[in-house]
Enzyme design. Structure first.
Site, PDB file in Angstrom:
ATOM      1  N   CYS A 192       0.636  -1.328  -0.148  1.00 48.52           N
ATOM      2  CA  CYS A 192       0.028   0.039   0.186  1.00 48.52           C
ATOM      3  C   CYS A 192       0.880   1.096  -0.059  1.00 48.52           C
ATOM      4  O   CYS A 192       1.902   1.287   0.596  1.00 48.52           O
ATOM      5  CB  CYS A 192      -0.818   0.137   1.334  1.00 48.52           C
ATOM      6  SG  CYS A 192      -1.797  -1.476   1.172  1.00 48.52           S
ATOM      7  N   SER A 466      -2.955   0.212  12.337  1.00 48.71           N
ATOM      8  CA  SER A 466      -2.104  -0.080  11.120  1.00 48.71           C
ATOM      9  C   SER A 466      -1.088   1.210  10.986  1.00 48.71           C
ATOM     10  O   SER A 466      -1.486   2.297  11.698  1.00 48.71           O
ATOM     11  CB  SER A 466      -3.299   0.092   9.982  1.00 48.71           C
ATOM     12  OG  SER A 466      -2.648   0.772   8.897  1.00 48.71           O
TER      13      SER A 466
END
Length: 550
Positions: A192, A466
């Site tokens: 990502c 995260s």
């Protein structure tokens, strides 16, 4: 060679016969055996393009004079596992990955390893195995994903999917817009696009000296990444010839340099779990407070998403990790790398191409690093915040507790607008034992941001975050609720004060009241009482130790 124990001598005729059965020649058997730990899967975008990288590594090993053996390693995508039962398995999978690499390397007496990895727990798990094995090892991280594009705007996973859900719920974007973001945000292979955990660990791996220069940021699907993969295969054989084993690189200096780079880049708070776990595997003593000590003297020199606006592709084009090492060279401890050269030698070769992306020390985004470690009566053994992603007005925050016994309950309350400005959301029983598995709270933190509450609501948890989390979000609270930590006795309406500058997290109650509540606390039944997660819960230690198994 280590492999001699499996291939040399009269008594090893059966062993050699089985290796010949795989197609290996007599000459091949005599060469150094280099294992390629390949975490390829078509289930994870960070790993879906690993087949050509494994081929490049194999060719490099043969060009270097070695014999390549490829084997598979499991991987979990935190984004796909997010928000449901699957996330219980993410952090624990780090231990499985380490065990798998160790098992294959020892059972087959491999002389060296190339670790082909990308996503969050796979990279630290593989490096933990390398530290345990102490054999020549080089790491190839598969690279960041290109930015997505929609309406001529660059897009990234967290802001444009996780946060977009709450924005849609709050009538800020249409259903059609949300559907377009779903399709366009992640354009293909790669980890990502921001400085989330996968890319943070890739950068720290290069900073530790375990990857070739440029590997940490070279983009997935790029020819640059394939060239690095080939050269890594060649270099793996050279490491065996020179007997440069993993622990000659993974030592106290490398761990320190990783923490410096982590703070300078503003990396994921998950590194505060993974770096101690790697250090533990390498026999290097480390305390949680080291992250804070380094942070206070390491300026924050990049501002990548989620905290800033730059993407990993910008960081790569600006010079990448080697350029950042050049800026930080006065703060590094010199140490050997897989190139055979010392880290400061590599740092001197780095060049900053774009000073808007990679700042100088005297022109940094913040004078302190990205990570802060807080203590207080709510976190006697410490907790973690990614302070580089916290707005200045939220560095000190006082609010009333709104308590949830798990992620799902918190998420439901946020989406139904029960969480209001001035709340401190408390999500507990999500720690290593209580989860079990210490789930990430990205969905709740992203929902808070998407609801427009990012600067008026804080969140604290004994779970973790995260790398994409931003805002006044404090995790890893230790001791966790399942161990009877003070977070277990917080009640709705209790005043909580967060002071990041003073490194304090305080439950504003009299100590006598806290003691009374703790005396009445009873340990709840385990959420999961079967399968390997039940065993994990019995063996895992606190977050402040890296959640290692004992």
């Amino acid at each position: 060679m280590r492999s001699d124990r499996a291939k040399k001598g009269l008594e090893r005729v059966p062993n050699r016969a089985l290796v010949h059965a795989t197609g290996v020649t007599e000459k091949g058997i005599k060469k150094p055996w280099i294992g390629i730990a390949n975490s390829y899967t078509n289930l994870i975008p960070g790993h879906v393009d690993m087949r050509p990288l494994a081929e490049a590594i194999t060719n490099g090993i043969y060009a270097g004079g070695g014999q390549a053996f490829e084997f598979g390693i499991p991987g979990i995508c935190d984004g796909i596992a997010m928000g449901h039962r699957g996330m219980h398995y993410s952090l624990p999978s780090r231990e499985l990955i380490a065990d798998c690499v160790e098992s294959i390397a020892e059972a087959h007496a491999l002389d060296g390893l190339v670790l082909l990895t990308a996503c969050d727990k796979i990279t630290p798990g593989m490096i933990m195995a390398a530290a345990r094995l102490d054999i020549p090892t080089i790491v190839v991280t598969a690279g960041p994903m290109l930015s997505g594009h929609h309406n001529m705007i660059r897009r990234s996973l967290v802001r444009d999917t996780f946060e977009a859900i709450a924005a849609h719920q709050n009538n800020k974007i249409s259903t059609k817009e949300l559907q377009c973001l779903e399709m366009e945000t992640c354009p293909g292979a790669g980890a990502c696009q921001g400085l989330y955990t996968a890319n943070t660990m890739a950068c720290l791996t290069e900073a530790m000296g375990l990857s070739l220069p440029g590997c940490g940021t070279a983009l997935a699907v790029s020819a640059k990444k394939k060239r690095i993969a080939f050269e890594s295969g060649e270099q793996a054989v050279e490491l065996v010839r020179k007997n440069i084993t993993a622990r000659k690189i993974i030592n106290e200096k490398a761990i320190y340099n990783a923490i410096v780079m982590d703070n300078a880049l503003g990396g994921s708070s998950n590194t505060v779990l993974h770096i101690p776990a790697i250090a533990h595997a390498a026999g290097v003593p480390i305390k949680l407070e080291l992250f804070d000590e380094v942070s206070k003297k390491t300026p924050h020199i990049t501002n990548l998403r989620p905290g800033g606006e730059h993407f990993m592709e910008d960081f790569d084009w600006a010079g990448g990790v080697q350029a950042a090492l050049n800026v930080l060279k006065s703060k590094l401890q010199d140490n050997l790398t897989v190139t055979g050269q010392d880290i400061k030698t590599l740092a001197r070769c780095g060049k900053v191409i774009d000073h808007n992306v990679i700042k100088n020390l005297n022109n940094a985004y913040h004078q302190e690093g990205g990570i802060a470690i807080l203590h207080g009566n709510l976190a006697p053994n410490g907790c973690v915040v990614k302070q580089s992603a916290v707005a200045a007005k939220c560095m000190k925050f006082t609010g009333k507790a709104i308590v949830f016994e798990g992620e799902e309950a918190a998420m439901k309350a946020i989406m139904s607008k029960k969480v209001k400005a001035g709340h401190v959301v408390v999500v507990r029983y999500e720690g290593p034992k209580g989860g079990p598995g210490m789930r990430e709270m990205l969905a709740p933190t992203a929902a808070i941001a998407g609801m427009g509450l990012g600067e008026s609501v804080a969140l604290i948890t004994d779970g973790r975050f995260s790398g994409g989390t931003r805002g006044a979000c404090l995790g890893h609270i230790s001791p966790e609720a399942a161990e009877g930590g003070p977070i277990a006795i917080v009640q709705n309406g209790d005043p909580i004060e967060i002071d990041i500058l003073k490194r304090k997290l305080t439950l504003k109650l009299a100590q006598s009241e806290i003691n009374l509540r703790l005396a009445k606390w009873k340990q709840p039944k385990p959420k999961i009482d079967k399968g390997w997660l039940a065993r994990y819960a019995k063996m895992v230690t606190s977050a402040n130790t890296g959640a290692v198994l004992r």
